[in-house]
Design a protein around this motif. Structure first.
Motif, mmCIF file in Angstrom:
data_model
loop_
_atom_site.group_PDB
_atom_site.id
_atom_site.type_symbol
_atom_site.label_atom_id
_atom_site.label_comp_id
_atom_site.label_asym_id
_atom_site.label_seq_id
_atom_site.Cartn_x
_atom_site.Cartn_y
_atom_site.Cartn_z
ATOM 1 N N ALA A 1 -65.254 66.022 -68.446
ATOM 2 C CA ALA A 1 -66.076 65.133 -67.630
ATOM 3 C C ALA A 1 -67.535 65.141 -68.056
ATOM 4 O O ALA A 1 -68.016 66.084 -68.674
ATOM 5 N N ASN B 1 -56.567 61.238 -70.522
ATOM 6 C CA ASN B 1 -57.256 62.307 -71.267
ATOM 7 C C ASN B 1 -56.542 62.622 -72.582
ATOM 8 O O ASN B 1 -57.185 62.903 -73.593
ATOM 9 N N ASN C 1 -60.700 65.217 -63.894
ATOM 10 C CA ASN C 1 -61.897 64.379 -64.052
ATOM 11 C C ASN C 1 -61.657 62.962 -63.538
ATOM 12 O O ASN C 1 -62.583 62.173 -63.435
ATOM 13 N N PHE C 2 -60.393 62.646 -63.246
ATOM 14 C CA PHE C 2 -60.088 61.350 -62.629
ATOM 15 C C PHE C 2 -59.507 61.565 -61.230
ATOM 16 O O PHE C 2 -60.098 61.191 -60.245
ATOM 17 N N ILE C 3 -58.349 62.188 -61.175
ATOM 18 C CA ILE C 3 -57.691 62.392 -59.872
ATOM 19 C C ILE C 3 -56.935 63.700 -59.872
ATOM 20 O O ILE C 3 -56.253 64.035 -60.850
ATOM 21 N N ARG C 4 -57.098 64.442 -58.796
ATOM 22 C CA ARG C 4 -56.304 65.658 -58.625
ATOM 23 C C ARG C 4 -55.382 65.414 -57.428
ATOM 24 O O ARG C 4 -55.855 65.002 -56.358
ATOM 25 N N ASN D 1 -71.595 64.174 -64.071
ATOM 26 C CA ASN D 1 -71.247 63.806 -62.693
ATOM 27 C C ASN D 1 -69.877 64.348 -62.297
ATOM 28 O O ASN D 1 -69.415 64.129 -61.184
ATOM 29 N N GLY D 2 -69.204 65.014 -63.240
ATOM 30 C CA GLY D 2 -67.887 65.573 -62.940
ATOM 31 C C GLY D 2 -66.786 64.527 -62.981
ATOM 32 O O GLY D 2 -65.669 64.769 -62.533
ATOM 33 N N PHE D 3 -67.094 63.338 -63.502
ATOM 34 C CA PHE D 3 -66.084 62.272 -63.524
ATOM 35 C C PHE D 3 -66.023 61.627 -64.906
ATOM 36 O O PHE D 3 -67.009 61.569 -65.625
ATOM 37 N N GLY D 4 -64.850 61.154 -65.272
ATOM 38 C CA GLY D 4 -64.713 60.402 -66.512
ATOM 39 C C GLY D 4 -64.714 61.289 -67.745
ATOM 40 O O GLY D 4 -64.444 62.493 -67.663
ATOM 41 N N SER E 1 -53.483 60.401 -64.796
ATOM 42 C CA SER E 1 -54.841 60.647 -65.313
ATOM 43 C C SER E 1 -54.807 61.571 -66.531
ATOM 44 O O SER E 1 -55.650 61.463 -67.419
ATOM 45 N N GLU F 1 -61.568 68.506 -65.938
ATOM 46 C CA GLU F 1 -63.001 68.628 -65.610
ATOM 47 C C GLU F 1 -63.830 68.965 -66.841
ATOM 48 O O GLU F 1 -64.987 68.565 -66.952
#
Ligand code: GTP
Length: 240
Positions: A17, A83, A54-57, A20-23, A79, A14
């Motif tokens: 990220a 990173n 930031n991708f998948i938990r 937007n909390g993503f990517g 993911s 995160e």
């Protein structure tokens, strides 16, 4: 045998990220790389573990029962590889050498995790980024961070967060939360102290590695903690 101070820094996914909390936010990536560089420039051996939130938990991916937890966790591990290679690019972009070693083999992208190889890279002054967590479902990247810190004979684990340490209650929810400068491992295992999961704290306790929790957006904070040994702005979990 290691000849200089070694640290393992754990960044959450995160933390990389965008708003937007993503990517991946490249400005943050650049900032993190510069923080890491201050340590390498001061002759510290740096390993990094990064999460993948930031991708998948895994837990969230498996939330509604469609995806099994084990599969969700493997998706999360993949993911972290994204990173890890991003961090490698960022540190190489500012002149450091870096190697990514993954607990899940993806030979086209990075090296497999081999303890002795990782040690060798550290001896050569490379920033070693560990990807894919422990390679096993049901373990967090915090646990991977502690495990790799033990394997690399790190002197300390540094957990990068968005707050400047450990509080007795969630400081985002309670304005009267009190910061705890020093905690024992047993304190950190208490239910209301959410610093790292129990497995990682137990492993740190067994191996007597201190955990430093700091605000990653502070300026020169890593150097202050690791090189200057100034702990005034962070919290430390250690044997009391
Ligand atoms: P030393 O031999 O200790 O100097 O380390 P080195 O990492 O430079 O040596 P090596 O010749 O093993 O690696 C050269 C480059 O290939 C490095 O950038 C490695 O990260 C990369 N590399 C090595 N093994 C693998 C692998 O299995 N997969 C991928 N994708 N890259 C690898």
């Amino acid at each position: 045998m290691k000849s200089k101070k070694r640290v393992l820094v754990k960044f959450s996914g995160e933390a990389l990220a965008n708003e937007n909390g993503f990517g991946i936010d490249t400005a943050t990536l650049k900032y993190i790389a510069n923080e890491i560089k201050t340590l390498v420039d001061n002759d510290v051996g740096v390993s990094v573990v990064v999460g993948g939130g930031n991708f998948i938990r895994g837990v969230s991916a498996a939330g509604d029962g469609l995806i099994r937890r084990t599969t969700g966790d493997y998706m999360g591990m993949l993911s972290t590889i994204i990173n890890a290679v991003a961090i490698q690019e960022a540190v190489e972009n500012i002149g450091l050498e870096s190697r990514v070693l993954s607990a899940i083999e993806v030979p086209e992208i990075c090296e497999p995790f081999i303890t002795r190889r990782a040690q060798r890279h550290l001896e050569k002054g490379r920033v070693v980024v560990f990807a894919a967590g422990t390679g096993n479902p049901f373990f967090t990247t915090d646990t991977a961070a502690t495990l790799r810190a033990v394997e690399m004979e790190a002197d300390m684990i540094i957990k990068a967060t968005k707050v400047d340490g450990i509080y007795d209650r969630d400081p985002n929810k309670y304005s009267d939360a009190v910061k705890l400068p020093t905690l024992s491992y047993d304190d950190a295992l208490k239910d209301d102290i959410k610093v790292m999961d129990d497995t990682s704290i137990a492993l740190a306790k067994d191996n007597n590695i201190p955990i430093f929790v700091y605000n990653m957006m502070g300026n020169n904070e890593l150097k202050k903690i690791v090189v200057d040994e100034d702990y005034s702005t962070c919290s430390v979990v250690k044997r009391k």
